[in-house]
Design a protein around this motif. Sequence first.
Motif, PDB file in Angstrom:
ATOM      1  N   GLY A 371     -24.802 -25.136 -44.408  1.00  0.00           N
ATOM      2  CA  GLY A 371     -25.877 -24.315 -44.932  1.00  0.00           C
ATOM      3  C   GLY A 371     -25.937 -24.361 -46.444  1.00  0.00           C
ATOM      4  O   GLY A 371     -24.921 -24.253 -47.123  1.00  0.00           O
ATOM      5  N   GLY A 372     -27.119 -24.531 -46.982  1.00  0.00           N
ATOM      6  CA  GLY A 372     -27.301 -24.541 -48.427  1.00  0.00           C
ATOM      7  C   GLY A 372     -26.945 -25.856 -49.091  1.00  0.00           C
ATOM      8  O   GLY A 372     -26.832 -25.921 -50.323  1.00  0.00           O
ATOM      9  N   CYS A 373     -26.731 -26.923 -48.295  1.00  0.00           N
ATOM     10  CA  CYS A 373     -26.353 -28.222 -48.848  1.00  0.00           C
ATOM     11  C   CYS A 373     -27.368 -29.289 -48.462  1.00  0.00           C
ATOM     12  O   CYS A 373     -28.125 -29.144 -47.500  1.00  0.00           O
ATOM     13  N   SER A 374     -27.400 -30.353 -49.237  1.00  0.00           N
ATOM     14  CA  SER A 374     -28.242 -31.510 -48.937  1.00  0.00           C
ATOM     15  C   SER A 374     -27.375 -32.742 -48.771  1.00  0.00           C
ATOM     16  O   SER A 374     -26.326 -32.884 -49.410  1.00  0.00           O
ATOM     17  N   PHE A 375     -27.832 -33.640 -47.882  1.00  0.00           N
ATOM     18  CA  PHE A 375     -27.146 -34.909 -47.644  1.00  0.00           C
ATOM     19  C   PHE A 375     -27.867 -35.955 -48.485  1.00  0.00           C
ATOM     20  O   PHE A 375     -29.088 -36.133 -48.361  1.00  0.00           O
ATOM     21  N   MET A 376     -27.137 -36.657 -49.351  1.00  0.00           N
ATOM     22  CA  MET A 376     -27.732 -37.637 -50.247  1.00  0.00           C
ATOM     23  C   MET A 376     -27.168 -39.023 -49.975  1.00  0.00           C
ATOM     24  O   MET A 376     -25.996 -39.160 -49.587  1.00  0.00           O
ATOM     25  N   VAL A 377     -27.989 -40.040 -50.169  1.00  0.00           N
ATOM     26  CA  VAL A 377     -27.574 -41.414 -49.885  1.00  0.00           C
ATOM     27  C   VAL A 377     -27.997 -42.348 -51.017  1.00  0.00           C
ATOM     28  O   VAL A 377     -28.926 -42.056 -51.787  1.00  0.00           O
ATOM     29  N   LYS A 378     -27.286 -43.475 -51.084  1.00  0.00           N
ATOM     30  CA  LYS A 378     -27.658 -44.541 -52.015  1.00  0.00           C
ATOM     31  C   LYS A 378     -27.378 -45.866 -51.314  1.00  0.00           C
ATOM     32  O   LYS A 378     -26.260 -46.104 -50.837  1.00  0.00           O
ATOM     33  N   LYS A 379     -28.365 -46.721 -51.263  1.00  0.00           N
ATOM     34  CA  LYS A 379     -28.191 -48.033 -50.641  1.00  0.00           C
ATOM     35  C   LYS A 379     -27.431 -48.959 -51.574  1.00  0.00           C
ATOM     36  O   LYS A 379     -27.659 -48.959 -52.798  1.00  0.00           O
ATOM     37  N   LEU A 380     -26.549 -49.754 -51.002  1.00  0.00           N
ATOM     38  CA  LEU A 380     -25.768 -50.714 -51.788  1.00  0.00           C
ATOM     39  C   LEU A 380     -26.397 -52.100 -51.694  1.00  0.00           C
ATOM     40  O   LEU A 380     -27.074 -52.411 -50.715  1.00  0.00           O
TER      41      LEU A 380
END
Length: 380
Positions: A371-380
Amino acid sequence: MMPLGSRPMSLWFLSLFISASIWNLLLPPVTSAFLNQQQSPTTRRHWCTNTAPRLFPTSSSSPSANQNIPIRSSSTTAATTTATSSSSSNSSSEDSSKSGFPPGLIHIVKIDPSTYGTENDQVMQVASYRNQRMSPEQMIAAQQAKRESFDPVESALEGIKIGLGIGLAAGIVTALNGADPDPAQGGPIMTGVTNFAVIGGTTASLLGYNNYSGNRVYVMSLEEARNRLTVDFVASLKISQDIGFAAYLEPSKASTFKNGRFEGCNGIVGCVDCQLRNSKESDKPLENGVMPKNYPGLPAHVHIKNMDVDETVRRKGIAKQLMVSIEEWARSSTDAELLTLEVRNDNEAAMRLYEGCGFVKDTVTKRKTRGGCSFMVKKL
């Protein structure tokens, strides 16, 4: 007054009043005695992904460019496999320069789990950093100093007072709340006196002897202290389930920078963990025989967690250097297709850092987060 059972209501209230009064008098010393038994200055810290052992570091035991591990200097930036990585690295160097950090003061080191238990124990140095920058040796020294600060006679008297107070409270409660007087047994008053003598005498003797013997504060052995820090802070790092990166001060500054603030952790000023997931390279049993967990819906990826930079050196580019080092390792040494992390939505500084490193909020996998968090991604 209406009776309550076989006892007048007034006696019940009198019992409650006397017990509460005694407890009010005893609470401060009892609380003090309890707190003095808390062994370690360790405060277990709980990291959201965004938000230390050599006591006297030497050049031979400090991380250096001669070690066979990836190192990054704050004054230079290594070439990366993509323009994005190169850009992030250069930005990190510029941030360091603008912040006034002397060139070459910080080096990023990939933690080597095989050093655990050796003279240059990088795993324990990370644990010491997370233990408020206090090494096992410093923990023991602090406990010993606290033990020696108590006068044995005064400590014994405090223990006796507490023990007698506990016995007195037990005796009064027994006397006032006992059964009706029985001439053959002496009645509840004699029962209360007996309980006071037995409970108070025994407790006072034990506490008095314990305090007089210097055991009021427990002092760990070195093995106990090391195990405590390992379990609390670096258990996954030790068995290679996590991969760690740490920002080390230049060796000659490790014991003097910020008035020796980082001496206990051999000059670590920040660290981060990451974990290779869903990879063919990470499908082998760990040191403890446990199989790595699989994360459905994602390709092979490196998940970043436990980012922490000491509050006295933040906003100097250290966190970005750690991020760049993880990306370089992921590109060159793994089959990962993504970098991932979880960040609290109210942590604006962390959000800016990760967005500046090329991360975006995930809109594809829509992976569930806390709760209260975001999932972040970066492509390699």
